[in-house]
Scaffold this motif. Sequence first.
Motif, PDB file in Angstrom:
ATOM      1  N   TYR A  38       1.788  31.494  87.807  1.00  0.00           N
ATOM      2  CA  TYR A  38       0.547  30.840  87.374  1.00  0.00           C
ATOM      3  C   TYR A  38       0.817  29.521  86.661  1.00  0.00           C
ATOM      4  O   TYR A  38       0.017  28.582  86.759  1.00  0.00           O
ATOM      5  CB  TYR A  38      -0.241  31.779  86.449  1.00  0.00           C
ATOM      6  N   THR A  39       1.942  29.430  85.965  1.00  0.00           N
ATOM      7  CA  THR A  39       2.226  28.226  85.169  1.00  0.00           C
ATOM      8  C   THR A  39       2.267  26.954  86.018  1.00  0.00           C
ATOM      9  O   THR A  39       1.597  25.966  85.683  1.00  0.00           O
ATOM     10  CB  THR A  39       3.539  28.404  84.383  1.00  0.00           C
ATOM     11  N   PRO A  40       3.029  26.906  87.132  1.00  0.00           N
ATOM     12  CA  PRO A  40       3.009  25.682  87.930  1.00  0.00           C
ATOM     13  C   PRO A  40       1.704  25.478  88.699  1.00  0.00           C
ATOM     14  O   PRO A  40       1.497  24.412  89.283  1.00  0.00           O
ATOM     15  CB  PRO A  40       4.188  25.877  88.904  1.00  0.00           C
ATOM     16  N   LEU A 154      14.218  35.498  88.678  1.00  0.00           N
ATOM     17  CA  LEU A 154      14.012  35.254  90.104  1.00  0.00           C
ATOM     18  C   LEU A 154      12.565  34.876  90.387  1.00  0.00           C
ATOM     19  O   LEU A 154      12.283  34.030  91.241  1.00  0.00           O
ATOM     20  CB  LEU A 154      14.402  36.494  90.905  1.00  0.00           C
ATOM     21  N   GLY A 155      11.637  35.498  89.666  1.00  0.00           N
ATOM     22  CA  GLY A 155      10.228  35.174  89.846  1.00  0.00           C
ATOM     23  C   GLY A 155       9.907  33.753  89.422  1.00  0.00           C
ATOM     24  O   GLY A 155       9.138  33.053  90.087  1.00  0.00           O
ATOM     25  N   ILE A 156      10.504  33.319  88.312  1.00  0.00           N
ATOM     26  CA  ILE A 156      10.283  31.952  87.854  1.00  0.00           C
ATOM     27  C   ILE A 156      10.836  30.957  88.865  1.00  0.00           C
ATOM     28  O   ILE A 156      10.166  29.985  89.244  1.00  0.00           O
ATOM     29  CB  ILE A 156      10.944  31.733  86.476  1.00  0.00           C
ATOM     30  N   ALA A 157      12.061  31.214  89.320  1.00  0.00           N
ATOM     31  CA  ALA A 157      12.669  30.308  90.290  1.00  0.00           C
ATOM     32  C   ALA A 157      11.899  30.306  91.604  1.00  0.00           C
ATOM     33  O   ALA A 157      11.674  29.253  92.205  1.00  0.00           O
ATOM     34  CB  ALA A 157      14.129  30.707  90.535  1.00  0.00           C
ATOM     35  N   ALA A 158      11.477  31.484  92.050  1.00  0.00           N
ATOM     36  CA  ALA A 158      10.724  31.580  93.303  1.00  0.00           C
ATOM     37  C   ALA A 158       9.391  30.861  93.198  1.00  0.00           C
ATOM     38  O   ALA A 158       8.967  30.158  94.131  1.00  0.00           O
ATOM     39  CB  ALA A 158      10.502  33.046  93.673  1.00  0.00           C
ATOM     40  N   SER A 159       8.716  31.020  92.051  1.00  0.00           N
ATOM     41  CA  SER A 159       7.427  30.345  91.890  1.00  0.00           C
ATOM     42  C   SER A 159       7.600  28.836  91.851  1.00  0.00           C
ATOM     43  O   SER A 159       6.751  28.086  92.356  1.00  0.00           O
ATOM     44  CB  SER A 159       6.729  30.832  90.614  1.00  0.00           C
ATOM     45  N   GLY A 160       8.707  28.378  91.273  1.00  0.00           N
ATOM     46  CA  GLY A 160       8.944  26.938  91.201  1.00  0.00           C
ATOM     47  C   GLY A 160       9.319  26.313  92.521  1.00  0.00           C
ATOM     48  O   GLY A 160       9.120  25.103  92.721  1.00  0.00           O
ATOM     49  N   VAL A 236       3.575  28.878  79.195  1.00  0.00           N
ATOM     50  CA  VAL A 236       2.274  28.519  79.738  1.00  0.00           C
ATOM     51  C   VAL A 236       2.121  27.017  79.972  1.00  0.00           C
ATOM     52  O   VAL A 236       1.548  26.584  80.971  1.00  0.00           O
ATOM     53  CB  VAL A 236       1.146  29.016  78.800  1.00  0.00           C
ATOM     54  N   LEU A 237       2.664  26.200  79.056  1.00  0.00           N
ATOM     55  CA  LEU A 237       2.333  24.780  79.052  1.00  0.00           C
ATOM     56  C   LEU A 237       3.456  23.852  79.491  1.00  0.00           C
ATOM     57  O   LEU A 237       3.251  22.638  79.561  1.00  0.00           O
ATOM     58  CB  LEU A 237       1.869  24.367  77.648  1.00  0.00           C
ATOM     59  N   LEU A 238       4.636  24.375  79.797  1.00  0.00           N
ATOM     60  CA  LEU A 238       5.759  23.497  80.114  1.00  0.00           C
ATOM     61  C   LEU A 238       5.443  22.567  81.284  1.00  0.00           C
ATOM     62  O   LEU A 238       5.591  21.344  81.193  1.00  0.00           O
ATOM     63  CB  LEU A 238       7.012  24.325  80.417  1.00  0.00           C
ATOM     64  N   VAL A 239       4.992  23.142  82.389  1.00  0.00           N
ATOM     65  CA  VAL A 239       4.704  22.329  83.579  1.00  0.00           C
ATOM     66  C   VAL A 239       3.546  21.379  83.303  1.00  0.00           C
ATOM     67  O   VAL A 239       3.576  20.202  83.701  1.00  0.00           O
ATOM     68  CB  VAL A 239       4.395  23.226  84.796  1.00  0.00           C
ATOM     69  N   ASN A 240       2.514  21.870  82.623  1.00  0.00           N
ATOM     70  CA  ASN A 240       1.359  21.031  82.302  1.00  0.00           C
ATOM     71  C   ASN A 240       1.767  19.863  81.406  1.00  0.00           C
ATOM     72  O   ASN A 240       1.281  18.726  81.555  1.00  0.00           O
ATOM     73  CB  ASN A 240       0.289  21.876  81.622  1.00  0.00           C
ATOM     74  N   ALA A 254       7.117  20.690  88.621  1.00  0.00           N
ATOM     75  CA  ALA A 254       7.628  21.829  89.380  1.00  0.00           C
ATOM     76  C   ALA A 254       9.150  21.878  89.346  1.00  0.00           C
ATOM     77  O   ALA A 254       9.752  22.956  89.308  1.00  0.00           O
ATOM     78  CB  ALA A 254       7.135  21.754  90.826  1.00  0.00           C
ATOM     79  N   ARG A 255       9.788  20.708  89.341  1.00  0.00           N
ATOM     80  CA  ARG A 255      11.254  20.685  89.267  1.00  0.00           C
ATOM     81  C   ARG A 255      11.749  21.221  87.930  1.00  0.00           C
ATOM     82  O   ARG A 255      12.760  21.929  87.869  1.00  0.00           O
ATOM     83  CB  ARG A 255      11.754  19.260  89.496  1.00  0.00           C
TER      84      ARG A 255
END
Length: 410
Positions: A38-40, A154-160, A236-240, A254-255
């Motif tokens: 959800y974050t990205p 793995l979920g974080i990397a996959a989502s990114g 929650v806010l890193l990508v934003n 996203a990177r």
Amino acid sequence: MSTSSNTPDAPLDRAAWLATVAGLSGSLVGIGLSRFAYTPLIPPLIEAHWFSAADAVSLGATNFAGYLAGALLGRAMARRLGNRTALRLMMLVATATFFACAFPLSLGWYSVWRFLSGLSGGAIMVLAATTILPHIQPTRRGFVSGMVFLGLGLGIAASGTLVPELLHYGLRATWIGLGVLAFVLTAVSWFGWPSGNPPQADAAAPVAIASREKISLRLLYVQYAANALGIVPAMVLLVNYIALGLGWGSTLGARFWVLYGLAAIAGPVLNGSVVDRLGAARAYRVGLIAQIAATGIMVATANVFALSLATIIFGIFTPGMVTLALGRIHEILPHDHNAQRAAWSNATTAFALFQMLGGYFYAWLFAHTEGDYTLIFLIATASMVFALMVNLADAWRERRGEQAVANPAD
């Protein structure tokens, strides 16, 4: 389900491997994808006018509320349905939420499904490891535990990596694509969850918990809760922050999320090595100090290299602190598996409660300060500092206790 051989360092048998893969799949679907994918998606949700910025951030907090509910209800579900059935059901629920979120019918609709997404993740976090580990020989439990929590990274990397590619086909296709992946992982795990009760050899008689141990557990809960409050902004806010706050765009955001995910994959292994060298209590202290440095960087600079370093630290310790907290519980209660399970449930609930409170508080603060990221990360830093102070107080208390035992005449 049979256990592996009791020979030290014997390889895991087929049933143990299937259980390990099921646990990894569970944490990957219930938390790695359900929460972190959800974050990205927050910047695209805002840019596509599905939701306002405040509502998009608030939906992230709704997931935390569901996570708390799952942490509180997980053990009750397992008692009523059995661990295996409860875990299968929660993975099906998590899968359904992805398909439901492909249709932004209303804010209320989205809130319900984001809540259910969190609920499934909280229940899986409470049940997965404690369902699997009693069926694993003691000399291999550290490895299996790390593999289970590896699903977060793995979920974080996959989502990114998946989300930016899927977004080329639109937001709806992105949610559906994540749902298909979750369905495949649910099918893979279906027959891997252990059935029946843990082996009798592992069901040791309950051991009375001394008052010193109770105090250590309570102080750990406080540290873990404060840690949750401190890590929420990065989750929650890193990508934003990268994409919109600094104006660097969704692609670079996203990177950074991929970097976060790669670090999260390495986190459980690295933290396990530190535990072996320093013990869980000191390793937890190292984790807090590192996170204080990372949140401080977010406050102090917008340098891309410094922010990359902070992102790596956040990634290492997002799943890593889970491993360290569970290790600390085993350190405090080394001989009572039932007490360990109860303490882990309490710790997860404390983390989930303050994660939820932090999510709603930061969402409110974000909306009422026109997106003041500096203030948000400053509060996160203060939370980490408080956790470190509690950790140091516990260490001082334990040293005093050891001295009193060694010198009773004093």
